[in-house]
Design an enzyme around this catalytic site. Structure first.
Site, PDB file in Angstrom:
ATOM      1  N   SER A  99       0.850  -1.197   0.000  1.00 19.74           N
ATOM      2  CA  SER A  99       0.000   0.000   0.000  1.00 19.74           C
ATOM      3  C   SER A  99       0.884   1.244   0.000  1.00 19.74           C
ATOM      4  O   SER A  99       2.063   1.159  -0.337  1.00 19.74           O
ATOM      5  CB  SER A  99      -0.929  -0.028   1.220  1.00 19.74           C
ATOM      6  N   ASN A 100       0.351   2.375   0.353  1.00 19.12           N
ATOM      7  CA  ASN A 100       1.148   3.602   0.411  1.00 19.12           C
ATOM      8  C   ASN A 100       0.618   4.511   1.511  1.00 19.12           C
ATOM      9  O   ASN A 100      -0.338   4.173   2.202  1.00 19.12           O
ATOM     10  CB  ASN A 100       1.162   4.286  -0.961  1.00 19.12           C
TER      11      ASN A 100
END
Ligand code: C5P
Length: 226
Positions: free
Chosen positions: A38-39
């Protein structure tokens, strides 16, 4: 001048209510049942935009990745997890939308397969492991290709001077505008952006709250359809 004339002359033309689709937050691409790629996106920009647009009287659909943000009043929220979920939800809502703000930080890649059970250390048997990734659909580019008369606005997070790269993205993804920002925007309440338009417009807004930036973007959509 009679009071009624004054009132009539002073009355503003009512703003048309727009159907606005906004995506926000990150996506999660699961490796196994408990791990994902993810980020750092917090979703703040997209949620601020949804809040301002709804407050201005527009009909707002917000497709949100996994974030901890309260749903703004009057906004229809669709929660999604992966880029594939986001694509499906955005594609469906896009049919009825007049404007798209693609604020989400969509993962470019996902694991080629999600393991059914936990990925265990002993399966790897060495100090090096590899993960096969496949490319996710570019949602903005895909919707941009069939945008018709809709307004399509993308975002670009670039490090350094990203104007050239952002302009190239605007063309490649067939967006009308690209909002360029940098990594300091991630998770922050304030941001500096440059709004680049297909018509050559370039407007920089330095160190503004995301609420102020959101208002500027809502006005951009209103002007586009005025
Ligand atoms: O190419 P890049 O990821 O920098 O482009 C950013 C813009 O493209 C953002 O508006 C983002 O929401 C959108 N995007 C997308 N689907 C992807 C990757 C990015 O819609 N798979």
């Amino acid at each position: 001048m009679t009071p009624s004339t004054r009132q009539r002359r002073g009355r503003r033309k009512p703003k048309p209510s727009l159907r606005i689709l906004i995506t926000a937050g990150p996506t999660r691409e699961y490796v196994d049942p408990v791990r994902y790629l993810s980020n750092e996106s917090s979703g703040k920009m997209g949620f601020a935009l949804a809040e301002r647009a709804a407050r201005a009287g527009h009909e707002v659909t917000l497709v949100a990745g996994p974030v901890h943000q309260p749903t703004p009043s009057g906004v229809e929220r669709i929660d999604v997890v992966s880029a594939r979920d986001m694509y499906r939800a955005a594609r469906d809502a896009f049919r009825e939308a007049q404007a798209l703000f693609m604020c989400a930080a969509v993962a470019d890649w996902r694991p080629a397969r999600k393991r059914v059970g936990k990925w265990r250390k002993k399966e790897q048997g060495s100090e090096v492991a590899s993960l096969e990734l496949v490319r996710n659909t570019d949602i903005l580019a895909s919707l941009g290709r069939r945008k018709g008369s809709r307004l399509v606005v993308g975002f670009a997070l670039e490090t350094g001077n990203g104007v050239t790269r952002a302009l190239e993205k605007m063309r490649r993804k067939n967006a009308d505008y690209i909002v360029l920002n940098d990594e300091t925007a991630l998770g922050a309440d304030r941001s500096s952006v440059t709004i680049l338009g297909r018509d050559g417009q370039r407007r920089s807004l330095e160190n503004r709250s995301k609420a102020v930036l959101a208002s500027a973007l809502v006005r951009l959509a209103e002007k586009h359809f005025a």
